[in-house]
Scaffold this active site. Structure first.
Site, PDB file in Angstrom:
ATOM      1  N   LYS A 144     -41.111 -74.698 -16.474  1.00 52.56           N
ATOM      2  CA  LYS A 144     -40.065 -73.562 -16.106  1.00 52.56           C
ATOM      3  C   LYS A 144     -39.031 -74.793 -14.944  1.00 52.56           C
ATOM      4  O   LYS A 144     -39.918 -74.791 -13.458  1.00 52.56           O
ATOM      5  CB  LYS A 144     -40.248 -72.206 -15.620  1.00 52.56           C
ATOM      6  CG  LYS A 144     -38.977 -71.599 -15.174  1.00 52.56           C
ATOM      7  CD  LYS A 144     -39.480 -70.432 -14.956  1.00 52.56           C
ATOM      8  CE  LYS A 144     -37.912 -69.708 -15.293  1.00 52.56           C
ATOM      9  NZ  LYS A 144     -37.992 -67.608 -14.600  1.00 52.56           N
ATOM     10  N   LYS A 157     -37.799 -74.717 -20.108  1.00 57.45           N
ATOM     11  CA  LYS A 157     -37.388 -73.547 -20.037  1.00 57.45           C
ATOM     12  C   LYS A 157     -36.343 -74.803 -18.499  1.00 57.45           C
ATOM     13  O   LYS A 157     -37.392 -74.486 -17.881  1.00 57.45           O
ATOM     14  CB  LYS A 157     -37.709 -72.258 -19.444  1.00 57.45           C
ATOM     15  CG  LYS A 157     -36.163 -71.773 -19.496  1.00 57.45           C
ATOM     16  CD  LYS A 157     -36.519 -70.340 -18.614  1.00 57.45           C
ATOM     17  CE  LYS A 157     -35.590 -68.964 -17.971  1.00 57.45           C
ATOM     18  NZ  LYS A 157     -35.886 -67.938 -17.332  1.00 57.45           N
TER      19      LYS A 157
HETATM   20  C1  PBG Z   1     -37.885 -64.447 -14.288  1.00 59.87           C
HETATM   21  C2  PBG Z   1     -36.355 -65.437 -15.274  1.00 59.87           C
HETATM   22  C3  PBG Z   1     -35.274 -65.591 -15.029  1.00 59.87           C
HETATM   23  C4  PBG Z   1     -34.896 -66.263 -16.501  1.00 59.87           C
HETATM   24  C5  PBG Z   1     -36.079 -65.452 -17.403  1.00 59.87           C
HETATM   25  N1  PBG Z   1     -36.797 -64.976 -16.564  1.00 59.87           N
HETATM   26  C6  PBG Z   1     -35.086 -66.316 -13.864  1.00 59.87           C
HETATM   27  C7  PBG Z   1     -34.942 -67.352 -13.239  1.00 59.87           C
HETATM   28  O1  PBG Z   1     -36.432 -67.899 -12.861  1.00 59.87           O
HETATM   29  O2  PBG Z   1     -34.408 -67.782 -12.123  1.00 59.87           O
HETATM   30  C8  PBG Z   1     -33.989 -66.885 -16.625  1.00 59.87           C
HETATM   31  C9  PBG Z   1     -33.186 -66.476 -17.808  1.00 59.87           C
HETATM   32  C10 PBG Z   1     -31.625 -66.699 -18.345  1.00 59.87           C
HETATM   33  O3  PBG Z   1     -31.232 -67.746 -17.015  1.00 59.87           O
HETATM   34  O4  PBG Z   1     -31.165 -66.623 -19.397  1.00 59.87           O
HETATM   35  N2  PBG Z   1     -37.730 -63.253 -14.381  1.00 59.87           N
END
Ligand code: PBG
Length: 325
Positions: free
Chosen positions: A198, A250
Site C-alpha cells: 500500500k 494499492k
Molecule cells: C485507509 C484506507 C484508505 C483507502 C482505503 N483504505 C486511505 C488512505 O490510506 O489514505 C483509500 C481508498 C481509495 O482511495 O479509494 N483506511
C-alpha cells in the site's frame, strides 16, 4: 513474394469471434469487489462530489446497494464507516454499535451467502487526527500501541459478522497481531486480506472526502514510497508469513509492476484496489467527452487483471458486472 510478412498476427484479430476466442484475460463479476461507504446519522445518501456516482450510504440505503451487488453477481463488498464523532483513539472502531460494525450487521443480513462482506480494518476513519493509528507523545504514529487497537477492532468486526478483514493501516506486524487476537478468541474462521503493497499516494484524494478525513499532512511514515518496487513484494511476503489469506497492491494502475511481481511470488491470492483517484480521473475525463467511459472502465480493470490481480476492488464493480455478465 519476397518482402511481405510470412507471420501475420493480425489473422487472429480479424473478427469479433476470433478475438473473443483468443482473449488471454476475461472479466467475471465474481472477481469484483465493491467498496461501500456508510455514514452514521445520515437521513439520505450523501453524494461524494469528487466521486460522481458514489455516495455515502445510510444503513438503510446500504441494503439496496448490497442487493444490487448480489444481483449483479459480484464477489463481495468492502465496507467503510463514516462516524459522526471522532477521537484520538478512534473509539468508534471498537464500539459494537459504531457505524462500521452496525453497517456490517446490516450488510451481512442482507447478503446472506450471495457475496462476501468485508470490512476496512484501520483507524483513520475514526481518529480526529486522521492517522491510521494512535499517536505517541511526540505526535508520531505509534506502531505497537496501534496493534493493540487493531486487535480489538478485529474482534469487534468478527463479532459483527465480517468474513474478511481488510488490513489497510500499514503497521508492521499487523497481520500476525490480528491473526493471534482472532485465534485466541476462537475466531480462526475469519480471513485476513492484507493491504501489503500500500503506497503513499495522491490517488487517495477523493477517498479523503468520502470518509471526511481529518488528516493533516500525509502517511509517508507508514505507507510505501512510490519509488520502491522490491519493497512492495517484500511487504507481501512478510504478510504471507504472518498468515495473510489474501494480499493486495494499492493503488492499482500506477503500480502494475508491483502487482505483477507480487502475483509471480505469492502463494496466496493477490488482489488490487483501483482507488478513488483512479475512479475520479476516468469519470472526469469521460464527463468532458474526452474518453469513452465504458471502454475506459473495462480496459482499466482488464489491465489490472492482466497484470496479475486475481480480484479487483473497484467503485464500478456493480455496474461493470452488469456489462460483462
Ligand atoms: C485507509 C484506507 C484508505 C483507502 C482505503 N483504505 C486511505 C488512505 O490510506 O489514505 C483509500 C481508498 C481509495 O482511495 O479509494 N483506511
Amino acid at each position: 513474394m519476397s518482402g511481405f510478412p510470412t507471420v501475420r498476427p493480425r489473422r487472429l484479430r480479424s473478427t469479433p469471434a476470433l478475438r473473443r476466442l483468443v482473449a488471454e484475460t476475461r472479466l467475471h463479476p465474481a472477481e469484483l469487489v465493491l467498496p461501500v461507504f456508510v455514514r452514521e446519522g445520515a437521513g439520505a445518501p450523501v453524494p461524494i462530489s469528487s466521486m460522481p456516482g458514489v455516495v455515502q450510504h445510510t444503513t438503510d440505503t446500504l441494503k439496496g446497494a448490497v442487493a444490487d451487488a448480489a444481483a449483479a453477481g459480484i464477489g463481495g463488498i468492502m465496507l467503510f464507516g463514516v462516524p459522526e464523532h471522532k477521537d484520538a483513539e478512534g473509539s468508534g472502531a471498537t464500539d459494537p454499535d459504531g457505524i462500521l460494525n452496525l453497517a456490517t450487521r446490516v450488510a451481512v443480513a442482507e447478503a446472506g451467502d450471495a457475496l462476501v462482506v468485508q470490512t476496512d480494518l484501520c483507524l483513520d476513519e475514526f481518529t480526529d487526527h486522521g492517522h491510521c493509528g494512535v499517536l505517541d507523545a511526540a505526535g508520531a504514529v505509534d506502531n505497537d500501541a496501534t496493534l493493540v487497537r487493531y486487535r480489538d477492532m478485529a474482534l469487534a468486526q468478527a463479532e459483527a459478522g465480517s468474513q474478511l478483514l481488510g488490513l489497510s493501516g500499514m503497521m508492521d506486524g499487523q497481520v500476525a497481531a490480528i491473526r493471534d487476537a482472532l485465534d485466541t478468541a476462537g475466531r480462526s474462521d475469519v480471513a485476513l486480506l492484507a493491504y501489503s503493497g500500500k503506497y503513499a499516494s495522491a490517488f487517495y484524494g477523493p477517498f479523503r472526502e468520502a470518509v471526511q478525513s481529518s488528516l493533516q499532512g500525509d502517511r509517508r511514515t507508514y505507507q510505501l514510497d512510490a519509488a520502491n518496487r522490491r519493497e512492495g513484494v517484500r511487504e507481501a511476503m512478510l504478510d504471507v508469513a504472518e498468515g495473510a489469506d489474501v494480499v493486495m497492491v494499492k493503488p492499482a494502475m500506477s503500480y502494475l509492476d508491483v502487482l505483477a511481481d507480487t502475483a509471480a511470488a505469492s502463494p496466496v491470492p493477490v488482489w488490487a484496489y483501483q482507488v478513488s483517484g483512479e475512479y475520479a480521473m476516468i469519470e472526469a475525463a469521460a464527463a468532458h467527452g474526452w474518453i469513452d467511459r465504458r471502454r475506459a472502465i473495462e480496459e482499466s480493470v482488464l489491465g489490472i487483471r492482466r497484470a496479475g490481480a486475481d480480484a479487483v476492488l473497484t467503485y464500478w464493480a456493480t455496474e461493470l458486472a452488469g456489462w460483462i455478465r
